[in-house]
Scaffold this motif. Structure first.
Motif, mmCIF file in Angstrom:
data_model
loop_
_atom_site.group_PDB
_atom_site.id
_atom_site.type_symbol
_atom_site.label_atom_id
_atom_site.label_comp_id
_atom_site.label_asym_id
_atom_site.label_seq_id
_atom_site.Cartn_x
_atom_site.Cartn_y
_atom_site.Cartn_z
ATOM 1 N N ASP A 73 0.882 -1.160 0.000
ATOM 2 C CA ASP A 73 0.000 0.000 0.000
ATOM 3 C C ASP A 73 0.926 1.218 0.000
ATOM 4 N N ILE A 74 1.265 1.662 -1.203
ATOM 5 C CA ILE A 74 2.264 2.716 -1.327
ATOM 6 C C ILE A 74 1.807 3.999 -0.639
ATOM 7 N N ALA A 75 0.521 4.298 -0.713
ATOM 8 C CA ALA A 75 0.011 5.533 -0.107
ATOM 9 C C ALA A 75 0.244 5.551 1.399
ATOM 10 N N ARG A 76 0.221 4.364 2.011
ATOM 11 C CA ARG A 76 0.434 4.259 3.458
ATOM 12 C C ARG A 76 1.852 3.806 3.791
ATOM 13 N N ASN A 77 2.719 3.673 2.771
ATOM 14 C CA ASN A 77 4.097 3.210 2.981
ATOM 15 C C ASN A 77 4.128 1.908 3.772
ATOM 16 N N THR A 78 3.214 1.020 3.440
ATOM 17 C CA THR A 78 3.068 -0.221 4.193
ATOM 18 C C THR A 78 3.096 -1.417 3.257
ATOM 19 N N VAL A 79 3.794 -2.453 3.691
ATOM 20 C CA VAL A 79 3.815 -3.725 2.970
ATOM 21 C C VAL A 79 3.192 -4.770 3.878
ATOM 22 N N ASN A 80 2.276 -5.531 3.333
ATOM 23 C CA ASN A 80 1.557 -6.547 4.103
ATOM 24 C C ASN A 80 1.947 -7.951 3.671
ATOM 25 N N LEU A 81 2.018 -8.841 4.621
ATOM 26 C CA LEU A 81 2.271 -10.254 4.349
ATOM 27 C C LEU A 81 1.090 -11.035 4.887
ATOM 28 N N GLN A 82 0.275 -11.543 3.981
ATOM 29 C CA GLN A 82 -0.882 -12.351 4.372
ATOM 30 C C GLN A 82 -0.439 -13.802 4.479
ATOM 31 N N MET A 83 -0.637 -14.375 5.644
ATOM 32 C CA MET A 83 -0.193 -15.734 5.897
ATOM 33 C C MET A 83 -1.419 -16.592 6.222
#
Length: 134
Positions: A73-83
């Protein structure tokens, strides 16, 4: 100065899901990749997944490919890892890593011709614990 903060870890039962997040700050632009590694007691550090914010390229290690998904989520500067479908062997501390000088995921083939993620990033978060009970 680059800062990375992980969140989302916890204690779950085998078969359940978790979503880890890595919030990045201090980058001047989106030309960087963010990677997830994990480290369990008595085991070597493992490169799990990576995504390039520059071109969207992703890498997911063979060992978790059917269960883990990475997104940004570039707008939030966040990378998510769904496990998903977590197993007891997924128990570890999960770290995110990034580096302003590394825009793409640094994966190379090992001696068995399997692609592995290289831990060449200079900035690392403090980690988030994931515990999966069987």
């Amino acid at each position: 100065e680059v800062h990375l903060v992980e969140s989302g870890g916890g204690l779950v039962q085998a078969g359940e899901s978790l979503r880890l997040s890595c919030r990045a700050s201090g980058f001047l632009n989106n030309n960087y990749a963010v990677a997830w590694f994990r480290w369990a007691p008595g085991k070597e550090r493992e490169g799990i997944s990576c995504i390039s914010n520059r071109d969207g390229e992703t890498f997911v290690d063979e060992s978790v490919k059917t269960r883990f998904t990475i997104s940004t989520d570039i707008a939030r500067n966040t990378v998510n890892l769904q496990m998903n479908s977590l197993k007891s062997e997924d128990t570890a501390i999960y770290y995110c890593a990034a580096d302003p000088q590394i825009p793409f995921c640094p994966a190379t083939r090992d001696g068995s011709n399997v692609e592995r993620l290289n831990p060449v990033f200079r900035s690392w978060g403090l980690g988030t614990q994931v515990t999966v009970s069987s």
